[in-house]
Scaffold this motif. Structure first.
Motif, short mmCIF file in Angstrom:
data_model
loop_
_atom_site.label_atom_id
_atom_site.label_comp_id
_atom_site.label_asym_id
_atom_site.label_seq_id
_atom_site.Cartn_x
_atom_site.Cartn_y
_atom_site.Cartn_z
N ALA A 73 0.10 1.61 6.57
CA ALA A 73 -0.98 1.00 7.35
C ALA A 73 -0.43 0.01 8.37
N ALA A 74 0.61 -0.76 7.98
CA ALA A 74 1.18 -1.74 8.90
C ALA A 74 1.77 -1.05 10.13
N ILE A 75 2.49 0.04 9.92
CA ILE A 75 3.08 0.79 11.04
C ILE A 75 1.99 1.32 11.96
N TRP A 76 0.97 1.92 11.37
CA TRP A 76 -0.10 2.50 12.19
C TRP A 76 -0.94 1.43 12.86
N TRP A 77 -1.14 0.28 12.21
CA TRP A 77 -1.92 -0.79 12.82
C TRP A 77 -1.19 -1.45 13.98
N VAL A 78 0.13 -1.58 13.86
CA VAL A 78 0.90 -2.23 14.93
C VAL A 78 1.04 -1.32 16.14
N PHE A 79 1.33 -0.04 15.90
CA PHE A 79 1.64 0.86 17.02
C PHE A 79 0.47 1.77 17.40
N THR A 80 -0.64 1.71 16.67
CA THR A 80 -1.91 2.40 16.96
C THR A 80 -1.78 3.86 17.42
N PRO A 81 -1.17 4.74 16.61
CA PRO A 81 -1.20 6.17 16.98
C PRO A 81 -2.62 6.74 16.85
N ILE A 82 -3.43 6.10 16.02
CA ILE A 82 -4.85 6.43 15.91
C ILE A 82 -5.61 5.09 15.94
N PRO A 83 -6.91 5.09 16.23
CA PRO A 83 -7.65 3.81 16.28
C PRO A 83 -7.51 3.02 14.98
N ILE A 84 -7.52 1.69 15.09
CA ILE A 84 -7.29 0.84 13.93
C ILE A 84 -8.35 1.06 12.85
N GLY A 85 -9.57 1.37 13.25
CA GLY A 85 -10.61 1.65 12.27
C GLY A 85 -10.35 2.92 11.50
N VAL A 86 -9.76 3.91 12.15
CA VAL A 86 -9.44 5.18 11.49
C VAL A 86 -8.27 4.97 10.51
N THR A 87 -7.31 4.14 10.87
CA THR A 87 -6.24 3.80 9.93
C THR A 87 -6.84 3.15 8.68
N ALA A 88 -7.84 2.32 8.87
CA ALA A 88 -8.51 1.69 7.73
C ALA A 88 -9.13 2.74 6.82
N ILE A 89 -9.76 3.76 7.42
CA ILE A 89 -10.33 4.85 6.61
C ILE A 89 -9.23 5.56 5.84
N ALA A 90 -8.07 5.75 6.47
CA ALA A 90 -6.94 6.42 5.81
C ALA A 90 -6.51 5.67 4.55
N ILE A 91 -6.64 4.34 4.56
CA ILE A 91 -6.27 3.55 3.38
C ILE A 91 -7.11 3.98 2.17
N GLY A 92 -8.40 4.14 2.37
CA GLY A 92 -9.26 4.60 1.28
C GLY A 92 -8.95 6.03 0.89
N VAL A 93 -8.73 6.89 1.87
CA VAL A 93 -8.47 8.30 1.62
C VAL A 93 -7.19 8.48 0.79
N PHE A 94 -6.10 7.79 1.17
CA PHE A 94 -4.83 7.92 0.45
C PHE A 94 -4.95 7.43 -0.99
N GLN A 95 -5.69 6.34 -1.20
CA GLN A 95 -5.86 5.85 -2.57
C GLN A 95 -6.58 6.88 -3.44
N ALA A 96 -7.57 7.56 -2.84
CA ALA A 96 -8.33 8.55 -3.61
C ALA A 96 -7.52 9.83 -3.83
N LEU A 97 -6.84 10.31 -2.78
CA LEU A 97 -6.09 11.57 -2.89
C LEU A 97 -4.90 11.46 -3.82
N PHE A 98 -4.21 10.32 -3.80
CA PHE A 98 -3.00 10.16 -4.61
C PHE A 98 -3.25 9.37 -5.90
N LEU A 99 -4.53 9.22 -6.26
CA LEU A 99 -4.92 8.63 -7.54
C LEU A 99 -4.33 7.23 -7.74
N ILE A 100 -4.23 6.47 -6.63
CA ILE A 100 -3.73 5.09 -6.75
C ILE A 100 -4.81 4.22 -7.38
#
Length: 499
Positions: A73-100
């Motif tokens: 998230a830090a890498i994507w938030w600093v360099f914004t390859p995707i919008p910062i709000g979408v990176t935030a969504i990815a945080i929830g998605v990764f936790q769910a997909l990888f059973l964190i």
């Protein structure tokens, strides 16, 4: 007011790439984030952290994954390859997909009360603009500070700090943001970002943090820290004692922030000729205060008074701060100050950003990753000189508060630090006040504090520019912490060493 300027480093990935051309930079950053995550996912568990009492704290598989997800998230938030709000969504998605963490927990954090507090603060800013208060305040401020751009910097920073003495820095940033937009519209820079714009908005975010440490009304972190100090170290710190010790530090940091903005972002124009005359003319044209302006003032002042009384009236303490602030949203729409059109203009990219920040923060906390980091880091200073321990503690708080909520950073690190302080011969007062200073000024990431993200809406700077400015600012903050411990606080009578 002119249109909001857009940053040269757009938050819309691929804008600069030619049609049907692969954007190698964007995909390289996306791949780098994924590589770091999977590196942590597959690596062997590191050695357990050991606290001063000899208790071991192993890092679980979920904790490893949480650290990897944070770095992604830090890498994507600093360099914004995707919008910062979408990176935030990815945080929830990764936790769910990888059973964190369970998905209902990971995504539930997006609706945390702290996120709603930020939502309500943004609505207050919109109400100030819609009612016309923004222009009135902006022109009045310019009439006072004059035409020199350096004084405009200082004036806006001091006003920001003054407001944080009586209201939460999130609400202050949301309130002052449209005022700065109105001021910037008179700079006559067109739609392009400028050094003056960068310094104005980044400086406002930094100043909001500096001001928020001075009283317990600027943020909830102060009350949380005092509670831990009372329970763990048996010291009781009063409301005015916080201001006594932290006002010199907050004001010193405000002056240093002003200097840093002049060094990093010297305005293209030393003066805005005729600005005072224009501000006076436009102020007169606004005429008398209108109904919506009075309503906005009464609603906001009422909410601020209730929030301020919470620190003094025990009966009000249990009442939710976000709920109090959200009453302003209800009243704005019920009384017709705002309409559906303004509701649709809420910057949801910023709301999602803070939802993701809450989710990764709780993830690091609940998986034990943050505790493992804290004990590992502070354990490195066992047996070192007490000043190194204090500076190391301050630096750790500076970094952690850019990663997770400042309240969570205090809740995780402060109890461990207070215990270690006894072994290092350091007064618990020093540990507490270092924590309050360091967690008040997250200068690295937009997710570190709501004023950072609110300032980002200006379009004047990219996430990388903010980070690049925040690194030297964080170093300056660490030096100020050392100066406070060695000079300011001893002069004010604070005990530095235990016993």
């Amino acid at each position: 007011m002119s249109e909001e300027p857009r940053s040269e480093s757009k938050d819309d990935p691929g804008d600069s790439a030619a049609p049907n051309t692969l954007d190698w930079r964007r995909w390289s950053i996306l791949a780098a984030g994924l590589a770091v995550f999977f590196l942590f996912w597959f690596m062997d568990a590191p050695a357990p952290a050991v606290d001063p009492a000899g208790e071991e704290f192993p890092l679980s598989d979920a904790g490893k994954a949480a650290l990897g997800l944070f770095l992604l998230a830090a890498i994507w938030w600093v360099f914004t390859p995707i919008p910062i709000g979408v990176t935030a969504i990815a945080i929830g998605v990764f936790q769910a997909l990888f059973l964190i963490r369970p998905p209902e927990v990971a995504f539930g954090n997006f609706m945390d009360p702290a996120v709603w507090f930020i939502f309500a603060s943004l609505v207050i800013g919109i109400a100030f603009t819609k009612s016309g208060l923004t222009q009135r305040l902006a022109y009045r401020m310019l009439m006072l500070v004059g035409e020199r751009t350096s004084t405009i910097y200082l004036g806006t920073f001091l006003v920001t700090v003054a407001l944080t003495l009586v209201m939460a820095h999130t609400a202050v940033a949301a309130t002052i943001f449209p005022v700065l937009l109105a001021i910037y519209s008179l700079y006559d820079a067109g739609d392009r970002p400028t050094r003056f714009g960068k310094g104005l908005f980044i400086g406002m975010a930094f100043a909001a943090g500096a001001g928020s440490i001075i009283t317990l009304l600027g943020s909830a972190r102060g009350i949380v820290g005092i509670s831990f100090a009372r329970d763990v170290a048996d010291i009781d710190v009063g409301f005015f004692e916080v201001t006594y010790y932290l006002a010199p530090v907050g004001l010193l940091m405000t002056v240093l922030i002003w200097w840093m903005m002049l060094i990093f972002f010297p305005p293209e124009k030393k003066r805005i000729e005729g600005l005072t005359e224009v501000a006076e003319r436009r102020y007169r044209e606004l005429g008398a205060m209108k109904r919506d302006e009075w309503l906005t003032i009464l609603i906001v002042v009422g909410a601020v008074l209730v929030l301020a009384l919470q620190a003094m009236v025990p009966a009000l303490e249990p009442v939710s701060r976000p709920a109090i602030l959200l009453v302003t949203t209800l009243l704005f729409f019920a009384l017709g100050v705002l309409t559906l059109k303004e509701l649709e203009e809420i910057p949801w990219n910023i709301i999602l950003l803070f939802g993701g920040a809450m989710s990764i923060g709780f993830c690091l906390w609940q998986t034990g990753a943050a505790e493992w980091l804290a004990i590992t880091w502070l354990g490195m200073f066992e047996g070192a000189h007490w000043l190194l321990f204090v500076l190391g503690l301050g630096l750790f708080f500076v970094v952690m508060t850019n990663v997770i909520m400042n309240v969570a950073a205090i809740a995780i690190v402060l109890p461990v630090a207070l215990v270690m302080a006894g072994y290092m011969g350091v007064s618990p007062h020093v540990v507490l006040f270092v924590a309050l200073v360091a967690t008040g000024m997250p200068f690295l990431f937009l997710v570190g504090a709501a004023p950072n993200a609110i300032a980002y809406q200006s379009g004047q700077f990219s996430t990388w520019e903010f980070f690049r400015t925040g690194v030297p600012a964080s170093i300056v903050l660490t030096v100020v912490i050392g100066f406070s411990v060695l000079v300011i606080w001893p002069l004010l009578g604070m005990p530095i060493l235990a016993g």
